[in-house]
Design an enzyme around this catalytic site. Sequence first.
Site, PDB file in Angstrom:
ATOM      1  N   LYS A  74       0.833  -1.200   0.000  1.00 27.32           N
ATOM      2  CA  LYS A  74       0.000   0.000   0.000  1.00 27.32           C
ATOM      3  C   LYS A  74       0.871   1.254   0.000  1.00 27.32           C
ATOM      4  O   LYS A  74       0.659   2.168  -0.799  1.00 27.32           O
ATOM      5  CB  LYS A  74      -0.926   0.009   1.221  1.00 27.32           C
ATOM      6  CG  LYS A  74      -1.857   1.213   1.283  1.00 27.32           C
ATOM      7  CD  LYS A  74      -2.712   1.214   2.535  1.00 27.32           C
ATOM      8  CE  LYS A  74      -1.912   1.665   3.737  1.00 27.32           C
ATOM      9  NZ  LYS A  74      -2.756   1.872   4.939  1.00 27.32           N
ATOM     10  N   ASP A  99      -6.176   0.565   0.394  1.00 25.39           N
ATOM     11  CA  ASP A  99      -6.415   0.844   1.807  1.00 25.39           C
ATOM     12  C   ASP A  99      -7.803   0.321   2.185  1.00 25.39           C
ATOM     13  O   ASP A  99      -8.477  -0.331   1.392  1.00 25.39           O
ATOM     14  CB  ASP A  99      -6.271   2.327   2.102  1.00 25.39           C
ATOM     15  CG  ASP A  99      -7.273   3.181   1.335  1.00 25.39           C
ATOM     16  OD1 ASP A  99      -8.172   2.623   0.667  1.00 25.39           O
ATOM     17  OD2 ASP A  99      -7.165   4.413   1.394  1.00 25.39           O
TER      18      ASP A  99
END
Length: 214
Positions: A121, A139
């Site tokens: 991420k 996310d």
Amino acid sequence: MEKKDLALEVIRRLKEEYPLADCTLDYDHAWQLLVEVRLAAQCTDARVNVVVKELFAKYPDVNSLAAAEPEEIEEIVRPCGLGRSKARDISACMRMLRDEYGGKVPEDFDALLRLPGVGRKSANLIMGDVFGKPAIVTDTHCIRLTNRIGLVDGIKDPKRVEMALWKIVPPEEGSDFCHRLVYHGREVCTARTHPYCERCCLKDICKSYTEKLL
């Protein structure tokens, strides 16, 4: 509607709803974003933006932050939660940048993943926001919304969601698309309350909403 067509329509509508697709973390340099995204784990971006003002004032570059002891960093970042582990990762990350990359954040995805505390991420966020390269940031908002909308089917693992989205989202749209999902997830398709479907620009093409009507 095929998933690729659905993805394109979702992207088009979110562009109209949220013309500006900015990262909600405030930063001036790539290394600062690396620090902030680590602090943002289980913490709001708004709080991170406040906390890093003191951190970056005291340590204004990679070398000064790398020279700091983890305990000194922890004193400042504690309000973000998980202060000890975050401070340890930030310290190790900055020292690797100093010692192996001349204080510069690498533009290579795999090199980013080698940095302490940096996962897929974070690496995608850096690739998209800093270097303008194709990126998909999975996310919690991205995972929740793409499942609800029907872009992915019951996938909760961030990497699997990312891989599924790469197949249907145009590479040049990925980074901004994920930022818009954050805005939409905070304002409309919320997690801690019932989503505000009645004012959602996607409700007529959203799998979760249309199934409720059946």
